[in-house]
Write an enzyme that holds these catalytic residues in place. Structure first.
Site, PDB file in Angstrom:
ATOM      1  CG  ASP A 168      -2.175  -0.828   1.035  1.00 33.18           C
ATOM      2  OD1 ASP A 168      -2.166  -1.786   0.133  1.00 33.18           O
ATOM      3  OD2 ASP A 168      -3.040  -0.844   2.129  1.00 33.18           O
ATOM      4  CG  HIS A 170       2.330   0.097   4.310  1.00 32.09           C
ATOM      5  ND1 HIS A 170       1.982  -1.051   5.469  1.00 32.09           N
ATOM      6  CD2 HIS A 170       1.229   0.701   4.343  1.00 32.09           C
ATOM      7  CE1 HIS A 170       1.022  -0.765   5.777  1.00 32.09           C
ATOM      8  NE2 HIS A 170       0.293  -0.067   5.266  1.00 32.09           N
TER       9      HIS A 170
END
Length: 710
Positions: free
Chosen positions: A78, A231
């Site tokens: 993400d 991430h």
């Protein structure tokens, strides 16, 4: 200024503000995704979603979910792309031949399209993570549509593809679903998106998470399949690639294989080819973001550089101003070459001098001006040159019947011609020039001419003071005058690069004036033009702060605008006229070079950036840390207040007006840079201005008397 010029300026400022807005949107900080638990009502969330898998499909009526099969892993990332971390992660994935899905933020896609293409070319899937990473649960329908559409266009521009998978910002597992975020998922389902949450969060966003913590967090229990969350942007992700290099082989050893969301959901692809119109619009958006980011970055560094230069210049000017003040108090100056001149400038200069007063429609002030001169403690001859006045100025001067006063009449020819007429009529070694709206103190001329005891001095600048200090506009000018004379001219004297002997009070050696052919009407700033010509000729130009003149300042915005417009425009004309001083040799070339560089850099180019500073202030308050932005602005303002207070102290002025300095930043400063912009545009357009006459109130003699009595 003609309206089209203002329109162009407004469009340029608007364009710059728009670029900053775009840059702020794509670079704005956001909170990191993290594990959350449902704390709200869940009665609107279907049970199949609360207990199902991380791949959610709904059309608002029916809902189904898909779980990852046992012993299979879907890696997801993400908050990217980020050029610092995404390429390293892609490199690790390639090393272990593992696919992954990157849920990207549209603003980051537009900023780093090359990184997005690197991910796509490596065969990885790309999902939508909105354009600016907001919490969509409290956003309206229009905002949600924009977030998704802009991200799709950015992706189409970068890779030529779109995406059918979506992950809400700040999402977690199905256990964290509630009525609010379910509304977002349902809305996106109706738009045709598959919503992807996660099964296990690596917690790589936690500052104190160790490699062992990350490995433990992403290891499924009992061989279950899982969507893992990592991430590649949104913060410091320097550990993620290293963690993957440990997690991937460990999971493989445990019997896990790695797959894609398309394979789990039974889709041919999650990134279908974009239509031609979307690719075109997306390319345009990505290009606009690139331009906005580049422009914002360039001007950020430019303003930083100019800010450092401004502070450095201020410190240098304060030091030099202090040196000038201490030198004068000791009663000794140094000649060129460093030799001490024990008794000030040398033997007292007592020879008579001529004071030339050019006047055009000065009926309100001329009597006070002439009377102040007749009270001089130095022997003088007064020549009033009436430049075709129509209000009886010459008659008033003659009817005073004062001794040593000569009135010369001439057709209206402009201020330089009037001054040249007076100079031609002078028969003294030194000529003092002043304005017809100015009054001298009794000792002004005596103090002003003392530097001519040094044969190297060709001109002397006096200390112009604002007499009418009532009203905010006049007080702002008072502050400006004190700082300009008490700091700037002192420093310029020490550096030997004085560029302006003010028209209100200046003295000149007659032979110097003849050498430079007197005053020219080539520019509207005849005082600056003349001063630069004198320093280019090799003469010294010095500042005598004790010789004071009192002048009437404009009291309305329109009057002030006209005056400063003429000054700014004329200064630019003088700079262009004397541009060869930049390459001339010798002392005159050095002084001219320093003077022109100071005018160009600190009085023209840097002030022209002032509108951008104001725009950046708003930008910082909106998109950066507002407390830090306000603190920086207050620090700069405090520096200005301290410097102003020091200038007032050097000039022995009352400190009471200083509280107006902060207000200058919101009105007066904007007026001054708008005048400068207007002058610049007029100069570039080749407009030629005439000598503009300001309305005067008069009564300077009474004002001077009241100040002397305090």
């Amino acid at each position: 200024m003609p309206r089209p010029r203002w329109l162009i300026f407004s469009l340029l400022v608007g364009l710059f503000a728009s670029m900053l807005l775009v840059n702020g949107l794509v670079k704005g900080d956001f909170a990191e995704d993290g594990a959350t638990a449902s704390t709200a009502e869940t009665d609107e969330v279907p049970a199949t979603a609360l207990t199902g898998g991380p791949i959610i499909q709904t059309d608002g009526t029916t809902t189904s979910t898909v779980s990852v099969p046992d012993r299979q892993i879907v890696l997801t990332f993400d908050d990217g792309p980020d050029p610092r971390y995404t390429p390293e992660i892609v490199k690790v994935l390639a090393e272990y031949d593992v696919p992954a899905t990157f849920f990207m933020i549209g603003s980051a896609i537009s900023r780093y399209p090359d990184v997005v293409r690197q991910v796509s070319d490596a065969g990885h899937e790309i999902g939508i993570h909105t354009f600016t990473h907001p919490d969509l649960s409290d956003k309206n329908e229009r905002r949600r549509s924009l977030e998704m559409q802009e991200t799709q266009l950015a992706l189409a521009g970068a890779t030529g593809e779109t995406s059918v998978i979506f992950r809400p910002p700040y999402s977690s597992t199905v256990a964290a679903l509630d009525n609010a975020n379910w509304g977002v998922i349902r809305d996106m389902g109706e738009r045709g998106y598959l919503t992807i949450v996660n099964d296990l969060d690596s917690r790589d966003w936690e500052e104190d998470a160790t490699m062992a913590d990350i490995a433990t967090a992403v290891t499924p229990a009992d061989g279950a399949g899982a969507v893992l969350l990592f991430h590649d942007g949104g913060g410091d992700r320097s550990r993620t690639a290293s963690a993957l290099a440990t997690v991937i082989p460990d999971l493989k050893k445990a019997g896990y294989t790695f797959t894609t969301l398309a394979a789990v959901a039974g889709l041919a692809t999650v990134n279908p080819v974009a239509t031609a119109d979307k690719m075109f619009l997306g390319t345009a958006i990505d290009g606009a973001v690139q331009i906005a980011t580049t422009v914002a970055t360039f001007f950020s560094w430019l303003l930083l550089a100019f800010g450092v230069l401004t502070i450095a210049r201020l410190l240098v000017m304060l030091v030099l101003g202090r040196r000038h003040a201490r030198r004068n108090r000791r009663g000794g100056r140094r000649r060129a070459g460093g030799n001490r001149q024990p008794a000030g400038w040398g033997p007292p200069y007592g020879a008579p001098v001529t004071v030339v007063v050019p006047a055009y429609n000065e009926k309100e002030c001329i009597a006070d001006t002439v009377r102040s001169l007749t009270a001089s403690t130095h022997p003088i001859r007064i020549i009033v040159v009436d430049d075709g006045s129509t209000d009886g100025t010459a008659e008033i001067a003659e009817q005073l019947g004062l001794p040593n006063v000569t009135v010369i009449w001439q057709p209206n020819s402009g201020k330089p011609a009037a001054l040249n007429t007076g100079i031609a009529a002078a028969d003294t070694e030194v000529v003092v020039m002043m304005d017809g709206d100015t009054v001298f103190e009794p000792d002004t001329v005596r103090l002003l001419v003392q530097p001519f005891a040094d044969p190297r001095v060709g001109a002397v600048a006096g200390n112009a003071k604002i007499a009418n200090r009532s009203g905010m506009i006049a007080l702002w000018q008072h502050i400006e005058y004190v700082v300009g004379f008490s700091i700037d001219r002192r420093a310029h004297d020490v550096m030997g690069c004085m560029t302006t002997v003010p028209g209100a009070i200046g003295a000149f050696r007659t032979s110097t004036l003849r050498q430079v052919n007197g005053l020219s009407d080539d520019t509207l700033a005849e005082d600056t033009d003349l001063t630069i010509a004198i320093i280019r000729a090799g003469w010294r130009v010095v500042y005598e702060e004790r010789a004071r003149a009192w002048t009437e300042a404009p009291t309305t915005v329109s009057q002030l605008w006209r005056q400063r417009y003429r000054w700014c425009y004329g200064t630019m004309q003088a700079m262009w006229k004397h541009r060869r001083a930049l390459v001339e040799r010798g002392p005159g070339g050095r002084s001219g070079r320093l003077g022109l560089l100071n005018l160009t850099l600190f009085q023209t180019l840097m002030p022209l950036l002032s509108p951008l500073i104001d725009v950046f202030l708003i930008y910082g308050l909106l998109f950066l840390d507002p407390l830090v932005t306000a603190a920086v602005w207050l620090a700069v303002l405090s520096t200005q207040v301290i410097a102003t207070g020091y200038a007032f102290r050097l000039d022995q002025e009352s400190l009471r007006p200083i509280w107006r300095v902060p207000l200058q930043q919101f009105v007066y400063r904007q007026m001054m840079y708008l005048v400068l912009i207007q002058s610049t545009l007029a100069a570039l357009g080749g407009i030629r201005l005439g000598w503009q006459k300001l309305h005067r109130v008069g009564g300077l003699g009474a004002l001077l008397g009241s100040r002397a009595g305090r």
